[in-house]
Design a protein around this motif. Structure first.
Motif, mmCIF file in Angstrom:
data_model
loop_
_atom_site.group_PDB
_atom_site.id
_atom_site.type_symbol
_atom_site.label_atom_id
_atom_site.label_comp_id
_atom_site.label_asym_id
_atom_site.label_seq_id
_atom_site.Cartn_x
_atom_site.Cartn_y
_atom_site.Cartn_z
ATOM 1 N N MET A 110 0.722 -1.163 -0.097
ATOM 2 C CA MET A 110 -0.172 -0.080 0.212
ATOM 3 C C MET A 110 0.907 1.289 -0.102
ATOM 4 S SD MET A 110 -3.482 -0.100 2.320
ATOM 5 C CE MET A 110 -2.613 -0.667 3.882
ATOM 6 N N SER A 111 0.510 2.287 -0.645
ATOM 7 C CA SER A 111 1.045 3.442 -0.772
ATOM 8 C C SER A 111 0.857 4.282 0.611
ATOM 9 C CB SER A 111 0.497 4.432 -1.751
ATOM 10 O OG SER A 111 -0.693 5.308 -1.426
ATOM 11 N N ARG A 112 1.757 5.132 0.911
ATOM 12 C CA ARG A 112 1.665 6.074 2.133
ATOM 13 C C ARG A 112 0.345 6.647 2.260
ATOM 14 N NH1 ARG A 112 6.458 9.745 3.616
ATOM 15 N NH2 ARG A 112 7.265 7.657 4.313
ATOM 16 N N THR A 113 -0.305 7.264 1.071
ATOM 17 C CA THR A 113 -1.629 7.780 1.259
ATOM 18 C C THR A 113 -2.681 6.826 1.386
ATOM 19 O OG1 THR A 113 -0.623 9.467 -0.714
ATOM 20 C CG2 THR A 113 -3.279 9.135 -0.606
ATOM 21 N N GLU A 114 -2.435 5.642 0.669
ATOM 22 C CA GLU A 114 -3.647 4.809 1.027
ATOM 23 C C GLU A 114 -3.643 4.274 2.518
ATOM 24 O OE1 GLU A 114 -3.812 2.558 -3.240
ATOM 25 O OE2 GLU A 114 -2.249 2.018 -1.837
ATOM 26 N N THR A 115 -2.366 3.991 3.045
ATOM 27 C CA THR A 115 -2.256 3.760 4.358
ATOM 28 C C THR A 115 -2.879 4.797 5.252
ATOM 29 O OG1 THR A 115 -0.354 2.285 3.853
ATOM 30 C CG2 THR A 115 -0.676 2.848 6.261
ATOM 31 N N ARG A 137 -6.768 4.084 -8.010
ATOM 32 C CA ARG A 137 -5.621 3.272 -8.049
ATOM 33 C C ARG A 137 -6.029 1.750 -8.302
ATOM 34 N NH1 ARG A 137 -1.684 6.171 -3.488
ATOM 35 N NH2 ARG A 137 -1.924 8.224 -4.400
#
Length: 165
Positions: A1-6, A79
């Protein structure tokens, strides 16, 4: 997961947890305490609590939880992460219908009706008012508590699903 998603997933879970905890506290302590006291005191206390809950601290958890969940779902969907996006959408819909809309259509009108009642001096009259109010209010509060807990669980499932490759 990306930082934004997390980050969005964690914020979504925090919002769900905050509103679940708020409703849950009414279930397991506040209303039991009010039910155990003099009904005149219970009515006056509930009127005061209902008057004080409309504040900037309560606002984000109550009103913005479905917004945060929807934003999170949108980011995951854009995404091409459709499975976690679907779980976040489900969490948002459950809270929106059975938390926010239920509160606005049932609990708030009950609170407003109680707010205009003058606390009677007669304890039996107060007991009748309080019992009629408390029983129905608690039933609907339990519904919104379960719903907000379910939203929290759905957001947690979304986080787990989002963490999978």
């Amino acid at each position: 997961m990306s930082r934004t998603e997390t980050t969005l997933a964690v914020v979504s879970i925090l919002f769900c947890g905050a509103i679940f905890g708020f409703f849950y506290a009414w279930v397991c302590s506040t209303m039991w305490g009010l039910d155990a006291t003099d009904p005149r005191v219970a009515i006056a206390a509930m009127q005061a609590m209902n008057g004080s809950v409309r504040n900037a601290v309560f606002f984000p958890a109550f009103f913005l939880t479905p917004v945060v969940l929807a934003v999170t779902a949108t980011v995951f969907f854009l995404r091409r992460r459709k499975v976690p996006a679907g779980w976040f959408v489900a969490a948002a819909l459950v809270y929106l219908v059975f938390g926010l809309f239920l509160t606005m259509s049932v609990n708030v009108p009950m609170n407003e009706a109680l707010a205009v009642i003058a606390v009677p001096d007669d304890i039996e009259a107060a007991r009748t008012i309080w019992q009629d109010y408390s029983e129905r209010w608690q039933f609907w509060n339990q519904v919104r508590t379960v719903a907000s807990g379910l939203s929290l669980a759905l957001a947690a499932i979304a986080l787990v699903q989002g963490g999978r490759a």
